[in-house]
Motif scaffolding. Structure first.
Motif, PDB file in Angstrom:
ATOM      1  N   UNK A  23       3.474 -41.037 -12.542  1.00 43.02           N
ATOM      2  CA  UNK A  23       3.402 -42.465 -12.214  1.00 43.02           C
ATOM      3  C   UNK A  23       4.720 -42.889 -11.569  1.00 43.02           C
ATOM      4  N   UNK A  24       4.626 -43.648 -10.484  1.00 46.32           N
ATOM      5  CA  UNK A  24       5.831 -44.152  -9.819  1.00 46.32           C
ATOM      6  C   UNK A  24       6.174 -45.568 -10.263  1.00 46.32           C
ATOM      7  N   UNK A  25       5.195 -46.277 -10.827  1.00 49.25           N
ATOM      8  CA  UNK A  25       5.420 -47.636 -11.309  1.00 49.25           C
ATOM      9  C   UNK A  25       5.128 -47.694 -12.801  1.00 49.25           C
ATOM     10  N   UNK A  26       5.891 -48.501 -13.510  1.00 48.51           N
ATOM     11  CA  UNK A  26       5.644 -48.714 -14.930  1.00 48.51           C
ATOM     12  C   UNK A  26       4.462 -49.670 -15.113  1.00 48.51           C
ATOM     13  N   UNK A  27       3.732 -49.502 -16.220  1.00 51.87           N
ATOM     14  CA  UNK A  27       2.642 -50.407 -16.583  1.00 51.87           C
ATOM     15  C   UNK A  27       2.407 -50.254 -18.083  1.00 51.87           C
ATOM     16  N   UNK A  28       1.414 -50.948 -18.610  1.00 52.13           N
ATOM     17  CA  UNK A  28       1.155 -50.910 -20.050  1.00 52.13           C
ATOM     18  C   UNK A  28      -0.246 -50.365 -20.312  1.00 52.13           C
ATOM     19  N   UNK A  29      -0.368 -49.474 -21.290  1.00 47.10           N
ATOM     20  CA  UNK A  29      -1.646 -48.872 -21.644  1.00 47.10           C
ATOM     21  C   UNK A  29      -1.755 -48.790 -23.164  1.00 47.10           C
ATOM     22  N   UNK A  30      -2.615 -49.604 -23.800  1.00 44.19           N
ATOM     23  CA  UNK A  30      -3.376 -50.688 -23.165  1.00 44.19           C
ATOM     24  C   UNK A  30      -2.521 -51.932 -22.994  1.00 44.19           C
ATOM     25  N   UNK A  31      -3.039 -52.892 -22.236  1.00 43.21           N
ATOM     26  CA  UNK A  31      -2.359 -54.175 -22.099  1.00 43.21           C
ATOM     27  C   UNK A  31      -2.806 -55.088 -23.255  1.00 43.21           C
ATOM     28  N   UNK A  32      -2.042 -56.093 -23.655  1.00 48.92           N
ATOM     29  CA  UNK A  32      -0.766 -56.523 -23.064  1.00 48.92           C
ATOM     30  C   UNK A  32       0.386 -55.624 -23.492  1.00 48.92           C
ATOM     31  N   UNK A  33       1.542 -55.861 -22.904  1.00 54.88           N
ATOM     32  CA  UNK A  33       2.672 -54.966 -23.081  1.00 54.88           C
ATOM     33  C   UNK A  33       3.349 -55.143 -24.432  1.00 54.88           C
ATOM     34  N   UNK A  34       3.802 -54.016 -24.940  1.00 60.10           N
ATOM     35  CA  UNK A  34       4.664 -53.950 -26.119  1.00 60.10           C
ATOM     36  C   UNK A  34       5.500 -52.697 -25.956  1.00 60.10           C
ATOM     37  N   UNK A  35       6.501 -52.551 -26.803  1.00 60.53           N
ATOM     38  CA  UNK A  35       7.407 -51.409 -26.653  1.00 60.53           C
ATOM     39  C   UNK A  35       6.670 -50.089 -26.788  1.00 60.53           C
ATOM     40  N   UNK A  36       5.677 -50.031 -27.673  1.00 62.52           N
ATOM     41  CA  UNK A  36       5.015 -48.761 -27.961  1.00 62.52           C
ATOM     42  C   UNK A  36       4.010 -48.345 -26.900  1.00 62.52           C
ATOM     43  N   UNK A  37       3.569 -49.270 -26.056  1.00 61.35           N
ATOM     44  CA  UNK A  37       2.530 -48.910 -25.093  1.00 61.35           C
ATOM     45  C   UNK A  37       2.973 -49.101 -23.648  1.00 61.35           C
ATOM     46  N   UNK A  38       4.257 -49.145 -23.411  1.00 57.56           N
ATOM     47  CA  UNK A  38       4.775 -49.243 -22.048  1.00 57.56           C
ATOM     48  C   UNK A  38       4.877 -47.846 -21.441  1.00 57.56           C
ATOM     49  N   UNK A  39       4.198 -47.659 -20.315  1.00 59.01           N
ATOM     50  CA  UNK A  39       4.228 -46.384 -19.600  1.00 59.01           C
ATOM     51  C   UNK A  39       5.365 -46.443 -18.590  1.00 59.01           C
ATOM     52  N   UNK A  40       6.351 -45.607 -18.771  1.00 55.60           N
ATOM     53  CA  UNK A  40       7.530 -45.631 -17.907  1.00 55.60           C
ATOM     54  C   UNK A  40       7.244 -44.966 -16.573  1.00 55.60           C
ATOM     55  N   UNK A  41       7.882 -45.462 -15.537  1.00 55.60           N
ATOM     56  CA  UNK A  41       7.828 -44.779 -14.244  1.00 55.60           C
ATOM     57  C   UNK A  41       8.391 -43.373 -14.426  1.00 55.60           C
ATOM     58  N   UNK A  42       7.702 -42.390 -13.867  1.00 53.02           N
ATOM     59  CA  UNK A  42       8.107 -40.997 -14.035  1.00 53.02           C
ATOM     60  C   UNK A  42       7.304 -40.251 -15.073  1.00 53.02           C
ATOM     61  N   UNK A  43       6.518 -40.975 -15.901  1.00 50.19           N
ATOM     62  CA  UNK A  43       5.654 -40.299 -16.864  1.00 50.19           C
ATOM     63  C   UNK A  43       4.618 -39.444 -16.145  1.00 50.19           C
ATOM     64  N   UNK A  44       4.222 -38.357 -16.813  1.00 53.28           N
ATOM     65  CA  UNK A  44       3.211 -37.480 -16.240  1.00 53.28           C
ATOM     66  C   UNK A  44       1.823 -38.094 -16.401  1.00 53.28           C
ATOM     67  N   UNK A  45       0.985 -37.922 -15.392  1.00 50.57           N
ATOM     68  CA  UNK A  45      -0.403 -38.367 -15.477  1.00 50.57           C
ATOM     69  C   UNK A  45      -1.135 -37.451 -16.454  1.00 50.57           C
ATOM     70  N   UNK A  46      -1.821 -38.005 -17.468  1.00 45.77           N
ATOM     71  CA  UNK A  46      -2.452 -37.150 -18.471  1.00 45.77           C
ATOM     72  C   UNK A  46      -3.654 -36.389 -17.916  1.00 45.77           C
ATOM     73  N   UNK A  47      -4.001 -35.309 -18.624  1.00 45.95           N
ATOM     74  CA  UNK A  47      -5.154 -34.497 -18.252  1.00 45.95           C
ATOM     75  C   UNK A  47      -4.870 -33.445 -17.213  1.00 45.95           C
ATOM     76  N   UNK A  48      -3.620 -33.355 -16.727  1.00 53.25           N
ATOM     77  CA  UNK A  48      -3.274 -32.451 -15.633  1.00 53.25           C
ATOM     78  C   UNK A  48      -2.201 -31.477 -16.093  1.00 53.25           C
ATOM     79  N   UNK A  49      -2.462 -30.192 -15.968  1.00 52.89           N
ATOM     80  CA  UNK A  49      -1.454 -29.180 -16.287  1.00 52.89           C
ATOM     81  C   UNK A  49      -0.497 -29.028 -15.109  1.00 52.89           C
ATOM     82  N   UNK A  50       0.787 -28.888 -15.419  1.00 57.35           N
ATOM     83  CA  UNK A  50       1.766 -28.726 -14.349  1.00 57.35           C
ATOM     84  C   UNK A  50       1.645 -27.358 -13.698  1.00 57.35           C
TER      85      UNK A  50
END
Length: 714
Positions: A583-610
């Motif tokens: 992810x290049x942009x931060x967002x919240x999963x799920x919304x609304x935002x809280x510290x525990x559910x903030x997805x940081x920019x740079x996190x890996x997209x789930x379900x995909x092996x590197x």
């Protein structure tokens, strides 16, 4: 290097002496589209006709039906597609949810079925116009070949074309041939199939039927699947050809659901929640297609394809009774009835531009889907003491329609002996309309409509450096609309479709090389895909998911493939993929935002092996004894957007042996196979962003399969 790939490297080193023997160059000169003394000449299907994979300016692989069947159970595409770089296909061991299939990361978020990747069976879309597809109607016993296209040119197939998988049924040839096949294995698994094929005069035919049953490795994972498949070809007196294809499938499958980390660690075969709610799915689908091919003159041809079908699905979910007390809730039983159809007309011409070959394709595709969706409670009786796993009161009723109308064109110009320019464009428009027929109390009228349109251009430049080396670059734009299932629910339990979802748009670039080397074919591709408005999971609880847009993502990757076969029948296959999807942009999963559910920019997209690696070595003579070994390695997979849960990487091995005997008009084939040879415990797939932490779908331990088939040519 992580543990999985260190182990993979050790396995490869053990097989190195054999691999060296398999790669000795041959003295026979290479034919056009073939590799000298090794791989036989093959072609793949493109809009402009049949083309050798070496001459395609993009990443494309073909897997023959005989290879899909050799030494295998012949039930899941995951059995035979390991040698395709960039393709990640996992068997969930859950026939209520289909395989988990993704190409270069597209489709990895799917909690059931296939999305983000276009599927076709004999030219008929197995992906509906909203982008949702399934592999359950592909009969491996009747398949002639599977083709997998990756990269920018996938966009020419329209909505949700992160990649393209096409299955083609074999055509009957010669005198009538009757065959029977039986296979069985661990966990009460068996499959049997019957097939009749042949040709007479201007008519060729193939009729096949198969039944598959398993008790399941996990608790509450039994399944049965019946497939009937038919293909009839008629060559007309004027040189035209008609092809009729029919397909029917019925599935009855229990759904074992996912497990939490603790459940997986302690009892990976258990399915406590699934047993409590009796989660399950029933599917019935029948479709028919007609293909008409006409040669207008020496340079022009016309192709017309029409199809139609019906699919009925009933699914019982594990949604708690308490959640269904919300008057806006749609219940815990999904009842779908879908009618779909379409037409595709295509004109091709082999012309000249500046006295150089210039091929042109132009066409128009139309696909439609009409859905009757109902929701029911998954219990009867009082809330305090309900009877679970039965159909209760109606809670949802609506009629949904989706249709698309897509004109497209493509041109290929070989402007010098070594340089080829190829370009295409598709205008894809997808229309959604929903009419709500359940308006009760607080559940208001949620009817609505939406339209998504994009122009999708692609282009490539190919350079034939030598007769055995080709270089290319390609670029293109694709887009992916929400599916009806992704629109079906809104976060917070609100009723109505989630028309706030926007389509994602992606721009891809690829640089690649293909080389005929030492009697084999070596392919390499370097690519990047940048996506805007990536569609991601917002909530996923009780088998029901809601979705949101998450800004920008980026997928950087590298693929390497090697195919080789010697004159004395040693076959080597290698497929390696490195894919950095973030992810290049931060967002919240799920919304609304809280510290525990903030997805940081740079996190890996789930379900995909590197990283992923497949290697196989086999001795496969046309008759007599045959044997081989396979190795699969997959890196760590993130299970959620915040990257706090993941499935560790793994390495598994398999081995098989068989015997093929041809005697006069008879042919006999027997095999035995062992998968997960060293009995590794690993997670076969993850359920992305599962709201209760039930991310993990365990893979089976060591298991075996044996099979026997016989055929008689009249």
């Amino acid at each position: 290097m992580n543990f999985a790939f260190a182990s993979a490297a050790r396995l490869l080193m053990l097989g190195a002496p054999f691999a060296v023997q398999a790669q000795q160059p041959q003295e026979t000169p290479a034919a056009e589209g073939a590799v000298a003394g090794g791989l036989r000449e093959i072609t793949v299907s493109t809009p402009r006709g049949e083309v050798a994979p070496f001459n395609v300016p993009g990443s494309v692989d073909r897997i023959d039906g005989d290879e899909m069947r050799s030494g295998r159970l012949q039930v899941n595409l995951s059995e035979g597609l390991g040698a395709v770089p960039g393709l990640q296909v996992q068997n969930r061991l859950n026939y209520a949810q289909d395989l988990q299939l993704s190409i270069r990361g597209f489709g990895a978020r799917s909690t059931f079925g296939v999305r983000g990747v276009r599927l076709y069976v004999d030219g008929i879309p197995a992906t509906l116009p909203d982008g949702q597809g399934q592999t359950s109607n592909i009969d491996i016993g009747s398949v002639d070949r599977i083709e997998v296209l990756r990269g920018p040119f996938s966009a020419l197939y329209g909505n949700s074309s992160g990649g393209v998988v096409q299955a083609f049924t074999a055509s009957g040839e010669g005198a009538p041939r009757l065959s029977y096949s039986l296979a069985g294995g661990s966990f009460g698994t068996w499959r049997q199939s019957l097939q009749l094929s042949g040709s007479q005069g201007q008519v060729d035919y193939l009729l096949g039927a198969s039944r598959f049953h398993t008790d399941g490795w996990r608790e509450h994972s039994a399944a049965r699947r019946d497939i009937a498949n038919g293909k009839l070809g008629i060559a007309l007196d004027n040189g035209d050809k008609l092809t009729l294809v029919l397909n029917s499938v019925r599935i009855d499958a229990q759904d074992p659901l996912g497990l939490t980390a603790d459940q997986y660690a302690l009892e990976p075969r258990n399915a406590p929640l699934a047993t409590q709610y009796d989660t399950r799915k029933t599917v019935e689908q029948t479709q028919v297609g007609l293909l008409y091919e006409r040669r207008i003159d020496a340079t022009q041809a016309l192709r017309l394809m029409v199809y139609g079908g019906e699919r009925k699905t009933t699914q019982y979910q594990s949604i708690p009774v308490s959640a269904q007390q919300n008057p806006l809730h749609a219940g815990g039983v999904i009842d779908l009835s879908r009618q779909y159809g379409g037409v595709d007309v295509r004109w091709t011409a082999a012309l000249q531009l500046a006295d150089r070959p210039f091929d042109v394709v132009a066409g128009l595709g139309y696909d439609s889907l009409r859905e009757q969706r109902r929701g029911y409670e998954n219990y009867i009786g009082p809330v305090a003491a309900p009877l679970l796993g039965v159909q209760g009161r109606l809670r949802r009723a609506e009629r949904n329609e989706v249709w698309n109308l897509d004109p497209y064109a493509q041109a290929t110009w070989r402007f010098t002996d070594r340089w080829t320019l190829e370009a295409g464009v598709r205008r894809s428009s997808v229309h959604f309309d929903s009419q709500d027929h359940y308006i009760v109390g607080a559940n208001r009228n949620d009817s609505g409509n939406a339209r998504y349109s994009r122009t999708l251009p692609v282009a490539s430049l190919r350079y034939q450096a030598t007769p055995d080396l080709a270089l290319y670059g390609s670029i293109g734009r694709g887009f992916e609309t929400p599916t009806l299932n992704e629109l079906s629910y809104r976060s917070g339990g609100a009723s109505g479709l989630n028309f706030a979802l926007r389509p994602s748009v992606n721009d891809s670039i690829e640089l690649g090389a293909k080389a005929r080397l030492a009697g084999g074919l070596l392919t390499a591709a370097l690519f990047q895909t940048r996506t805007r408005d990536e569609i991601v999971t917002d909530t996923n609880v009780g088998g029901r998911a809601t979705f949101q847009n998450a800004g920008r993502t980026r997928r950087n990757g590298f693929e390497l493939g090697w195919q080789h076969e010697t004159s004395d029948h040693w076959r080597t296959q290698l497929a390696y993929t490195w894919l950095d999807a973030t992810y290049r942009d931060a967002f919240c999963s799920p919304s609304p935002c809280a510290a525990a559910n903030t997805v940081a920019a740079g996190n890996r997209i789930p379900g995909i092996a590197k990283q992923s690696l497949f290697a196989s070595l086999g001795w496969v003579p046309p008759e007599g004894w045959r044997a081989g070994v396979e190795m699969r390695a997959l890196g760590r997979i993130q299970a959620n957007d915040v990257n706090t849960a993941s499935a560790p990487g793994y390495v598994v091995a398999a081995m098989y042996a068989g015997y093929l005997k041809k005697w006069e008009r008879w042919e006999f084939n027997a095999f035995a196979r062992v998968d997960n040879l060293f009995d590794r415990r690993y997670v076969g797939s993850v359920i992305v962003n599962e709201g209760n932490g039930r991310y993990y779908e365990p893979a089976a331990g060591r298991n075996w399969t044996v099979g026997l088939s016989g055929a008689y040519r009249f």
